[in-house]
Design an enzyme around this catalytic site. Structure first.
Site, short mmCIF file in Angstrom:
data_model
loop_
_atom_site.label_atom_id
_atom_site.label_comp_id
_atom_site.label_asym_id
_atom_site.label_seq_id
_atom_site.Cartn_x
_atom_site.Cartn_y
_atom_site.Cartn_z
N GLY A 181 7.36 -6.31 7.27
CA GLY A 181 8.09 -5.11 7.66
C GLY A 181 7.91 -4.74 9.12
N GLY A 185 -5.04 -7.17 -0.89
CA GLY A 185 -6.29 -7.79 -1.31
C GLY A 185 -7.38 -6.77 -1.61
N ASP A 239 -0.63 -10.80 -0.67
CA ASP A 239 0.67 -10.68 -0.02
C ASP A 239 0.76 -11.48 1.28
OD1 ASP A 239 -1.03 -8.92 1.36
OD2 ASP A 239 0.08 -7.12 0.79
N ASN A 243 -8.20 -9.57 10.46
CA ASN A 243 -7.51 -8.35 10.03
C ASN A 243 -7.59 -7.32 11.14
OD1 ASN A 243 -6.81 -8.40 6.94
ND2 ASN A 243 -8.77 -9.44 7.13
N ALA A 266 0.81 -1.21 0.00
CA ALA A 266 0.00 0.00 0.00
C ALA A 266 0.85 1.27 0.00
CB ALA A 266 -0.94 0.00 1.21
N ARG A 325 8.17 -3.02 -5.23
CA ARG A 325 9.53 -3.29 -5.67
C ARG A 325 9.55 -4.52 -6.57
NH1 ARG A 325 11.55 -5.74 -0.81
NH2 ARG A 325 10.02 -7.27 -0.12
#
Length: 497
Positions: free
Chosen positions: A413, A82, A241, A303, A13, A17
């Site tokens: 991350g 998504g 992802d 989520n 978002a 890369r």
């Protein structure tokens, strides 16, 4: 074996890369080739994705890959977030710039839908968590606001499928991302045709659903020529992802439910890997989701808003003239008073606020709670609240699966935030293992490697990750203080222990 090269296009978002995965048969290493920014673009009163610029950046990355690896690259695959989608019309013309999931057009749509098709029926069909950003409600909002445009649609593609189409011409939707749409039947792994018809969504637009690892075709001739790269195989990884990230978790317990994962980033997705979806009444009550994984597995998960709160606080601080990087903010949070305040990270007020710190203060004051007073307290409040929400959801997952979780793996991350990692161990009372940071890209290239015959099973893929990374371990601390804080958190959220 000679080192093989697989190319992953990994879009998030905030950034994207192109990455090379270099596999020697035992270990895999990643080499970043090209990085670029991403984010919603305001267009009039809407939020959109600039997919044409992203496509240009992807081609730049492929060109750089050609310069670095020449004919050694074997294949390429794309993963993204998504729920978001693109519609193609006659002649494969893209019908407008796709909406960003935070666009306000879905406000109120989800709740109005249940008068048409009951909530229980939607969950029984799809097994999906109810969130206003889900593709289902985006499509309904479009159908209601712009039926003329919807009538022109010939094909529905989700974001990674759009880029696969641009790469090789395929018009399919990959399973793991399809399961985020709330349009897929959780028991048949095909579109929920009856439900879609009840919502008057045209069903002719939905293409074939394919499994992760499917070869989609060869790179288009014109793309290969522009990028000066061979006509690589285009392979669908786990295109969601989180699906790719979970595939690269270095667990030795594949096939069991006594480990949990957190894919930590803008969103935090906490869940278990199970052989089948959980569609019980209790799962509906807890508003959990069943997202597809590798080899027909399902990720029973929730989520959670994730580090979005910290990201938005940082932006607000910068607008106020205080430029602080994430390391600075984490240091300030570590020095701040513990449990100075608490919030529900998933409160609707935090989904797309104009000013996150102001919204946090308002949320606290409305509930008669003390509010954060400085940068360190805002960030600490966000991180502690996130860890406490992890504990709450972990209990739900154990209840639904009937299995006790012994260890939590954190990837992505957000796993670089050592303070949040320690808070998670403290809040949940379980050991935490972090890494790899690059789990999504690793999962992407490992699925490609398996498709090309270099690996065979999910367990074998994970053994490669273990051989290639050095995880960090966190043990629970301060259990009494965190247990007391959790009791307050449950009271604040009106949830019974």
């Amino acid at each position: 074996m000679p080192e093989q090269c697989y190319l992953a296009v990994d879009l998030g978002a905030e950034s994207g890369r192109v990455v090379a995965g270099l596999f020697d048969g035992t270990r895999i290493r990643l080499e970043e080739i090209h990085r670029f920014t991403n984010g919603p673009v305001p267009v009039a009163d809407t939020l959109r994705w600039d997919v044409l610029r992203l496509w240009s950046e992807i081609q730049t990355g492929l060109g750089k890959a050609a310069q670095s690896f020449g004919n050694d690259a074997v294949s390429v695959g794309v993963d993204t977030w998504g729920v978001d989608y693109v519609l193609l019309g006659r002649g494969d013309e893209m019908l407008g710039q796709p909406y960003n999931y935070r666009d306000p057009r879905t406000a109120g749509v989800m709740d109005r839908c249940f008068s048409h098709v009951p909530r229980k029926e939607v969950f029984a069909a799809t097994g999906m968590q109810f969130m206003p950003i889900n593709t289902l409600y985006q499509l309904i909002a479009m159908q209601q606001a712009n039926p003329q445009l919807m009538a022109l649609a010939q094909r529905f593609l989700m974001m990674p499928d759009l880029f696969h189409w641009l790469l090789c011409g395929s018009q399919v939707v990959e399973f793991t991302n399809a399961t985020t749409s709330q349009c897929l039947d959780a028991t048949t792994s095909d579109w929920a045709w009856d439900m879609l018809r009840k919502f008057e969504i045209p069903t002719n637009i939905f293409p074939e659903v394919v499994s992760p690892g499917t070869k989609l075709g060869k790179l288009r001739v014109n793309v290969a020529e522009r990028c000066r790269i061979p006509r690589l195989d285009v392979v669908a990884p786990a295109t969601h992802d989180t699906g790719s990230a979970v595939a690269a978790i270095p667990t030795e317990k594949t096939g069991t439910a006594n480990w949990a994962y957190i894919s930590s980033g803008t969103w935090s997705l906490i869940g278990l890997e199970l052989p089948a979806p959980v569609l019980s009444q209790r799962a509906l009550e807890l508003n959990v989701t069943n997202e597809g994984g590798i080899d027909g597995t399902y990720r029973l998960l929730k989520n959670i808003m994730g580090l979005w709160l910290v990201q938005e606080c940082r932006r607000a601080f910068e607008r106020a003239g205080k430029s602080l990087n994430y390391t600075d903010l984490t240091h300030l949070a570590a020095e701040a008073k513990p449990f100075c305040s608490m919030v529900d990270p998933d409160a609707a007020e935090f989904l797309a606020p104009a000013d996150m710190p102001a919204e946090i203060v308002k949320w606290c004051q409305t509930r008669g709670r003390p509010a954060p007073a400085d940068e360190g307290e805002f960030v600490r409040t966000a991180l502690e609240s996130l860890a406490l929400k992890y504990r709450m959801v972990l209990g739900w997952l154990e209840e639904l699966s009937g299995s006790k979780v012994d260890v939590i793996h954190i990837v992505g991350g957000g796993s670089q935030n050592e303070l949040l990692n320690q808070f998670t161990a403290n809040a949940c009372g379980r050991p935490v293992v972090t890494g790899p940071v690059e789990a999504t890209a690793l999962g992407n290239v490992l699925v490609q490697a398996r498709t090309c015959g270099a690996l065979s099973t999910l367990a074998e893929m994970r053994s490669v990750v273990r051989a290639s990374s050095a995880p960090k371990h966190y043990e629970p601390r301060d259990q009494s203080a965190w247990s007391a804080a959790f009791a307050q958190f449950c009271e604040l959220l009106e949830f019974r222990l």
